[in-house]
Enzyme design. Structure first.
Site: not given
Ligand code: NAD
Length: 264
Positions: A14, A17-19, A63, A157, A161, A192
């Site tokens: 992942g 994007s984001g985290i 992937a 969800y 988790k 994000t």
């Molecule tokens: P995001 O949507 O910005 O990034 C997620 C990334 O994962 C995306 O680039 C997406 O294309 C990729 N992805 C999703 N499914 C995929 C797959 N099957 N194969 C490959 N890549 C895949 O979201 P984020 O907020 O950065 O989330 C990252 C993680 O943090 C996640 O596991 C999410 O559950 C967790 N999280 C986020 C938050 C929040 O507030 N943003 C809070 C708690 C947990």
């Protein structure tokens, strides 16, 4: 202090994007070589293009982590590009669940596939490779505060988790003697692409999250990248099986602003 991940080789799922993106960029700045994996090709390439002139090398890979061959393909490319990974950050995930009475089987399967099954299979591949090489590695699984605390509307969800936290604890028990540490991070509300629309448009969500956070703000992807860096660094040498909440105090308080005239 930079260079905390010198000579480390990391896979971050992942990473487009984001985290995940923030984690890739921070790891690079700390000296690791990083394979940034995402099903979104553009996102992964953009992450790699954002890398500075730091010591770490980066490669973007497209992937879907839930694909049957994904762990084999990703670990093979990592070995080819950089060597056997010493760090795995299982971050790819999907969000925005609904209450259970409106969650159909297709949604249930989608969440299980990406948030749990894929993470399990990557973690399995990671420990197999690390044990084969005798690598003192570190695995970080990205969970959520919604895996610890019940929150309206997050049903499947939350279930995935919570399972990630359980798996993390179990893996810590199974692989500590191999020198492999396994921890989780439970982020609070991080802005994000996964959350920004809901946050901007939903007053309930804003109040329930920011209004109940002692620190009075949302988190940033960099906040989570910093925690991941710590957990993968030598500073966390004796930490395994832990779930680190990074949420401004949301899950450990029932925060409300104290009125001018509090209770006697
Ligand atoms: P995001 O949507 O910005 O990034 C997620 C990334 O994962 C995306 O680039 C997406 O294309 C990729 N992805 C999703 N499914 C995929 C797959 N099957 N194969 C490959 N890549 C895949 O979201 P984020 O907020 O950065 O989330 C990252 C993680 O943090 C996640 O596991 C999410 O559950 C967790 N999280 C986020 C938050 C929040 O507030 N943003 C809070 C708690 C947990």
């Amino acid at each position: 202090m930079e260079g905390r991940l010198k000579n480390q080789i990391a896979i971050v799922t992942g990473g487009g994007s984001g985290i995940g993106r923030a984690t890739v960029l921070r790891f690079l700045a700390e000296g690791a070589d990083v394979l940034a994996v995402d099903r979104n090709e553009e996102g992964a390439i953009e992450t790699a293009s954002m890398a500075g002139n730091g010591p770490g090398r980066v490669h973007a890979m497209t992937a879907d982590v839930s694909g049957d061959n994904a762990p084999d393909d990703v670990f093979a490319l990592c070995r080819e590009m950089f060597g056997t990974p010493t760090i795995l950050v299982n971050n790819a995930g999907i969000g925005a669940a609904k209450p259970i009475h409106t969650t159909d089987d297709a949604a249930l399967d989608r969440f299980l596939d990406v948030n749990l099954r894929a993470l399990f299979r990557f973690a399995r591949r990671g420990v197999i490779e690390m044990r084969q090489e005798g690598t003192q590695g570190s695995i970080v699984n990205i969970a959520s505060i919604f895996g610890i605390v019940g929150f309206p509307g997050s049903s499947v969800y939350s279930a995935t988790k919570s399972a990630v936290i359980g798996l993390t604890q179990n893996m810590a028990a199974d692989y500590g003697r191999d020198g492999i540490r396994v921890n989780a991070i439970a982020p609070g509300l991080i802005v994000t692409p996964m959350t920004e629309k809901r946050l901007a448009e939903n007053a309930f969500f804003q109040d329930a999250m920011i209004g109940s956070t002692p620190m009075g703000r949302t988190g940033t992807p960099a906040d989570i990248a910093a925690a991941a860096t710590f957990l993968c660094s030598d500073d966390a040498n004796f930490i395994t099986g832990h779930t680190l909440t990074v949420d401004g105090g949301w899950s450990t308080t029932k925060y409300r602003p104290l009125p001018d005239e509090p209770y006697a």
